[in-house]
Scaffold this active site. Structure first.
Site, PDB file in Angstrom:
ATOM      1  CB  THR A  28       1.899   6.270  -2.259  1.00 26.38           C
ATOM      2  OG1 THR A  28       2.712   5.097  -2.068  1.00 26.38           O
ATOM      3  CG2 THR A  28       2.213   7.283  -1.161  1.00 26.38           C
ATOM      4  CG  ASN A  30      -4.532   2.179  -1.684  1.00 26.31           C
ATOM      5  OD1 ASN A  30      -4.230   1.107  -2.207  1.00 26.31           O
ATOM      6  ND2 ASN A  30      -4.674   2.319  -0.370  1.00 26.31           N
ATOM      7  CD1 TRP A  99       2.490 -11.018  10.463  1.00 29.21           C
ATOM      8  CD2 TRP A  99       0.672 -10.256   9.421  1.00 29.21           C
ATOM      9  NE1 TRP A  99       1.402 -11.452  11.168  1.00 29.21           N
ATOM     10  CE2 TRP A  99       0.265 -10.994  10.552  1.00 29.21           C
ATOM     11  CE3 TRP A  99      -0.319  -9.677   8.605  1.00 29.21           C
ATOM     12  CZ2 TRP A  99      -1.075 -11.162  10.898  1.00 29.21           C
ATOM     13  CZ3 TRP A  99      -1.653  -9.838   8.943  1.00 29.21           C
ATOM     14  CH2 TRP A  99      -2.014 -10.577  10.067  1.00 29.21           C
ATOM     15  CG  ASN A 163      -1.681   8.144   5.442  1.00 38.28           C
ATOM     16  OD1 ASN A 163      -2.559   8.048   6.293  1.00 38.28           O
ATOM     17  ND2 ASN A 163      -1.576   7.310   4.427  1.00 38.28           N
ATOM     18  CB  ALA A 255     -11.448   7.830   3.033  1.00 36.45           C
ATOM     19  N   GLY A 256      -8.614   8.767   2.302  1.00 40.27           N
ATOM     20  CA  GLY A 256      -7.645   9.826   2.032  1.00 40.27           C
ATOM     21  C   GLY A 256      -6.802   9.546   0.806  1.00 40.27           C
ATOM     22  CG  ASP A 257      -4.788   5.971   0.744  1.00 42.61           C
ATOM     23  OD1 ASP A 257      -4.196   6.814   1.437  1.00 42.61           O
ATOM     24  OD2 ASP A 257      -4.931   4.785   1.076  1.00 42.61           O
TER      25      ASP A 257
END
Length: 308
Positions: A28, A30, A99, A163, A255-257
């Site tokens: 989110t 991004n 991490w 996602n 890409a999706g972001d």
């Protein structure tokens, strides 16, 4: 207009020309960056928590350098931000090592005061994702749902992107129960066929449309990789927007972001859903031709100028 993005930003490690580089990213976050870069007239807020350590301070500085409003980016006195490393194969497909078990973002809801929640009702739209849900402390989820309900009652549009990241969940049932609750409250949904295939075994977009038919969306946007994006409006009318596949894929991270951020920016500025998809797809196609989640600002500025 004010747009909120709820989630987690982590330190990112990636190899570029054999050299390990540090950056900052999160799904989110991004989207918040790509919305702001593409539509600078919109106010992009990141809603999360960071630590009080030096790396968290670097992340905060980076957010501010991208003109992200940090009004709702809180500092936890005892935690720190998470860290992940990107691995890409020969086709640009990515995998990650994380991490993040003790990250500050997991404690977001405990950082929010009543005044903060009241201030958030001024947001015009808020995006959260399956990752946003997965990282929150389980005991804080009821508070999160109450916050979203409060925002929706105030007129804020709620947007949800599944996602799905299997490693963040104990099992599929844990994830789908929360995802279906998210679909109930969302005004706009941005699911992908890949996630539905993994969670429900769906093979077609039509199966997704049928599954989501009981929910009331103002706009449903179904992504299917490089294939056409399917739009379903609030009346249930279905249309498709074809995409031009990218041949030089370097890294599919974000890409999706990028798609989500640019689609929502165009949506809020009054463009047609088809135009929103076209602009979002061009930006996502550009992003996957570069390493890492957030590409060089100058290079991206040249892209924005070409599609304005």
């Amino acid at each position: 207009m004010r747009v909120g993005f709820i989630g987690e930003c982590m330190a990112e490690l990636k190899k570029v020309n054999g050299v390990l580089e540090e950056g900052f990213a999160g799904d989110t976050f991004n989207s918040a960056v790509y919305l702001k870069r593409t539509f600078p007239q919109l106010d992009s807020y990141f809603v999360s928590a960071v630590g009080s350590d030096a790396l968290s301070k670097e992340m905060l500085d980076f957010a501010q350098s991208e003109s992200i409003n940090t009004r709702f980016l809180f500092t936890h006195p005892d935690k720190h931000i998470g860290l992940y490393k990107i691995y890409t194969d020969a086709e640009g497909e990515r995998s990650f090592t994380y991490w993040r078990n003790d990250s500050a973002a997991k404690c977001l809801m405990s950082q929010l005061t009543d005044d903060d929640k009241a201030s958030m009702t001024a947001l015009d739209l808020v995006l959260f994702s399956g990752i946003s849900l997965a990282i929150l402390n389980t005991e804080d989820l009821p508070k999160f749902w109450r916050l979203l309900a409060k925002l929706k009652e105030s007129g804020t549009k709620i947007v949800f992107d599944m996602n799905h990241r299997p490693a963040l969940w104990k099992g599929r049932d844990d994830a789908t129960a929360l995802y279906e609750k998210a679909f109930e409250i969302a005004d706009v949904a941005l699911p992908g066929l890949e996630d539905f295939n993994f969670l429900y075994g769906f093979e077609t977009v039509e199966e997704i449309i049928n599954f989501l038919a009981p929910f009331s969306f103002k706009q449903l946007v179904i992504k299917n990789g490089a294939s056409a994006v399917t739009l379903v409006d609030e009346k249930g009318e279905v249309s498709e927007v074809g995409l031009t596949p990218v041949t030089n894929v370097v890294d599919t991270t974000s890409a999706g972001d990028a798609f989500n951020g640019v689609f929502l920016g165009a949506y809020l500025t009054g463009e047609s859903p088809e135009a929103c998809v076209n602009k979002a797809a061009k930006c996502a196609g550009f992003v996957i031709q570069h390493p890492g989640a957030i590409v060089d600002k100058k290079a991206y500025a040249d892209l924005v100028a070409s599609i304005a």
